[in-house]
Design a protein around this motif. Structure first.
Motif, mmCIF file in Angstrom:
data_model
loop_
_atom_site.group_PDB
_atom_site.id
_atom_site.type_symbol
_atom_site.label_atom_id
_atom_site.label_comp_id
_atom_site.label_asym_id
_atom_site.label_seq_id
_atom_site.Cartn_x
_atom_site.Cartn_y
_atom_site.Cartn_z
ATOM 1 N N PHE A 151 30.122 19.340 45.797
ATOM 2 C CA PHE A 151 29.415 18.581 44.834
ATOM 3 C C PHE A 151 29.918 19.563 43.523
ATOM 4 C CE2 PHE A 151 25.584 18.652 42.009
ATOM 5 C CZ PHE A 151 25.543 17.216 41.952
ATOM 6 N N GLY A 152 30.690 18.483 42.618
ATOM 7 C CA GLY A 152 31.143 18.894 41.364
ATOM 8 C C GLY A 152 32.372 19.656 41.514
ATOM 9 N N LYS A 153 32.710 20.399 40.262
ATOM 10 C CA LYS A 153 33.823 21.197 40.437
ATOM 11 C C LYS A 153 33.374 22.436 40.837
ATOM 12 C CE LYS A 153 36.813 18.248 38.078
ATOM 13 N NZ LYS A 153 37.777 18.069 38.230
ATOM 14 N N VAL A 154 34.662 23.298 41.211
ATOM 15 C CA VAL A 154 34.814 24.746 41.338
ATOM 16 C C VAL A 154 34.936 25.449 40.369
ATOM 17 C CG1 VAL A 154 35.719 26.581 43.000
ATOM 18 C CG2 VAL A 154 35.516 23.956 43.896
ATOM 19 N N LYS A 155 34.109 26.391 39.964
ATOM 20 C CA LYS A 155 34.084 27.195 38.914
ATOM 21 C C LYS A 155 34.654 28.466 39.195
ATOM 22 C CE LYS A 155 30.200 24.851 36.671
ATOM 23 N NZ LYS A 155 28.713 25.066 36.261
ATOM 24 N N VAL A 156 35.694 28.962 38.419
ATOM 25 C CA VAL A 156 36.418 30.158 38.654
ATOM 26 C C VAL A 156 36.367 31.046 37.260
ATOM 27 C CG1 VAL A 156 38.689 31.173 39.400
ATOM 28 C CG2 VAL A 156 38.014 29.021 40.307
ATOM 29 N N ARG A 157 36.232 32.154 37.466
ATOM 30 C CA ARG A 157 36.128 33.231 36.628
ATOM 31 C C ARG A 157 36.838 34.465 36.797
ATOM 32 N NH1 ARG A 157 30.927 36.997 34.322
ATOM 33 N NH2 ARG A 157 31.891 37.562 32.306
ATOM 34 N N ASP A 158 37.986 34.489 36.043
ATOM 35 C CA ASP A 158 38.880 35.773 36.079
ATOM 36 C C ASP A 158 38.764 36.664 34.838
ATOM 37 O OD1 ASP A 158 40.301 34.273 38.295
ATOM 38 O OD2 ASP A 158 42.031 33.653 37.008
ATOM 39 N N ILE A 159 38.447 38.027 35.432
ATOM 40 C CA ILE A 159 38.353 39.048 34.455
ATOM 41 C C ILE A 159 39.347 40.200 34.587
ATOM 42 C CG2 ILE A 159 37.105 41.084 33.607
ATOM 43 C CD1 ILE A 159 34.522 39.442 34.654
ATOM 44 N N ASP A 160 40.317 40.430 33.772
ATOM 45 C CA ASP A 160 41.353 41.574 33.995
ATOM 46 C C ASP A 160 41.004 42.725 33.673
ATOM 47 O OD1 ASP A 160 43.467 39.572 33.896
ATOM 48 O OD2 ASP A 160 43.589 39.626 31.949
ATOM 49 N N THR A 161 41.240 43.428 34.774
ATOM 50 C CA THR A 161 40.946 45.161 35.183
ATOM 51 C C THR A 161 41.928 45.979 35.294
ATOM 52 O OG1 THR A 161 40.560 44.940 37.513
ATOM 53 C CG2 THR A 161 38.655 44.279 36.193
ATOM 54 N N VAL A 162 41.854 47.359 35.188
ATOM 55 C CA VAL A 162 42.830 48.375 35.502
ATOM 56 C C VAL A 162 43.565 47.933 36.659
ATOM 57 C CG1 VAL A 162 43.365 50.676 35.494
ATOM 58 C CG2 VAL A 162 41.599 49.893 34.074
ATOM 59 N N ASP A 163 42.740 47.514 37.743
ATOM 60 C CA ASP A 163 43.450 47.239 39.143
ATOM 61 C C ASP A 163 44.026 45.875 39.329
ATOM 62 O OD1 ASP A 163 42.510 49.815 39.833
ATOM 63 O OD2 ASP A 163 40.368 49.087 40.370
ATOM 64 N N ASN A 187 33.801 36.950 45.529
ATOM 65 C CA ASN A 187 34.357 37.727 44.662
ATOM 66 C C ASN A 187 35.725 38.196 45.453
ATOM 67 O OD1 ASN A 187 32.789 37.935 42.431
ATOM 68 N ND2 ASN A 187 31.426 38.775 43.927
ATOM 69 N N THR A 188 36.881 38.248 44.526
ATOM 70 C CA THR A 188 38.100 38.930 45.122
ATOM 71 C C THR A 188 38.983 39.546 44.073
ATOM 72 O OG1 THR A 188 39.545 36.729 44.751
ATOM 73 C CG2 THR A 188 38.714 37.153 47.025
ATOM 74 N N LEU A 189 39.861 40.464 44.608
ATOM 75 C CA LEU A 189 40.353 41.091 43.639
ATOM 76 C C LEU A 189 42.054 40.892 43.786
ATOM 77 C CD1 LEU A 189 40.864 43.509 41.169
ATOM 78 C CD2 LEU A 189 40.926 45.364 43.323
ATOM 79 N N ILE A 190 42.579 40.457 42.570
ATOM 80 C CA ILE A 190 43.908 39.922 42.880
ATOM 81 C C ILE A 190 44.705 41.322 42.136
ATOM 82 C CG2 ILE A 190 45.933 38.438 42.132
ATOM 83 C CD1 ILE A 190 43.593 36.481 41.681
ATOM 84 N N GLU A 191 45.392 42.053 42.876
ATOM 85 C CA GLU A 191 46.134 43.522 42.459
ATOM 86 C C GLU A 191 47.168 43.227 41.728
ATOM 87 O OE1 GLU A 191 46.465 46.434 45.775
ATOM 88 O OE2 GLU A 191 44.451 45.959 46.228
ATOM 89 N N LYS A 192 47.095 44.129 40.865
ATOM 90 C CA LYS A 192 48.456 44.010 39.883
ATOM 91 C C LYS A 192 49.766 44.531 40.841
ATOM 92 C CE LYS A 192 46.376 44.980 35.494
ATOM 93 N NZ LYS A 192 46.178 46.045 34.119
ATOM 94 N N GLU A 193 50.848 43.771 40.344
ATOM 95 C CA GLU A 193 52.058 44.032 41.061
ATOM 96 C C GLU A 193 52.688 45.283 40.401
ATOM 97 O OE1 GLU A 193 54.774 40.853 41.323
ATOM 98 O OE2 GLU A 193 53.485 39.727 41.927
ATOM 99 N N ASN A 194 53.042 46.479 41.001
ATOM 100 C CA ASN A 194 53.720 47.650 40.409
ATOM 101 C C ASN A 194 55.069 47.359 39.833
ATOM 102 O OD1 ASN A 194 51.612 48.986 41.481
ATOM 103 N ND2 ASN A 194 52.417 49.695 43.143
#
Length: 194
Positions: A151-163, A187-194
């Motif tokens: 029902f409706g659109k999927v809402k996504v919120r991305d917050i940049d963190t240190v990890d 909730n998922t964490l997309i890890e930064k590439e080194n």
């Protein structure tokens, strides 16, 4: 961080921060209405997942064979696919097999074995998704099977963190029988590439 004059707590104020809601400031605090907090998050909407295939296949499988049988077939197919691919890569090393209890398949049959592997994986994943779709679409209120629909659109919120980027995804489902609304957040964490 800068300590305030009123308490031992401190507030980190950076550029771009704003406050939202009812905020009290100062010794003789007054309520400030309709202010906003900006946390440098990215908020956007995406289309709901296309579940057309599962919407047709899952009711057919579950209604004709039952959830338990479909789940057992999924498990057997996935295990058989693993055994099939391991048999393919079970070469004879120094006269002994790498995995002693599995047969070694002659190279003449490699194409056939790879085809069987993909068919077993396809069956296993499809049947497993059918069981999951049945469980996730059962209405919590009226208890009807295959009731919830996106029902409706999927809402996504991305917050940049240190990890990395912390992503919060909120999907809304509505029961086609009783109209119950079910919001699901992951909730998922997309890890930064080194």
């Amino acid at each position: 961080m800068k300590k305030n004059n009123y308490h031992n707590s401190s507030v980190n104020i950076e550029s771009g921060n704003k406050f939202q809601g009812d905020t009290a400031i100062g010794e003789n605090a007054q309520i400030i209405k309709n202010t906003h907090i900006v946390d440098n998050s990215k908020n956007y909407e995406v289309d709901a997942d296309d579940v057309t295939f599962l919407k047709k296949v899952s009711p057919y499988l579950i209604n004709n064979y039952g959830k338990e049988k479909v789940g057992i077939i999924a498990a057997i197919s996935l295990i058989a696919s693993i055994i099939t691919i391991l048999s393919l890569v079970n070469p004879v090393i120094s006269g002994e097999k790498a995995i002693p209890f599995l047969p070694t398949i002659p190279q003449d049959y490699n194409t056939l074995v790879i085809g069987i592997f993909f068919i077993l994986i396809l069956i296993g994943v499809t049947f497993l998704n059918a069981v999951y779709y049945h469980s996730s679409t059962k209405c919590k209120k009226c208890n009807q099977d295959f009731a919830y629909e996106p029902f409706g659109k999927v809402k996504v919120r991305d917050i940049d963190t240190v990890d990395g980027t912390r992503r919060t995804t909120t999907k809304t489902y509505k029961c086609k029988f009783c109209g119950d609304i079910d919001k699901r957040t992951t909730n998922t964490l997309i890890e930064k590439e080194n």
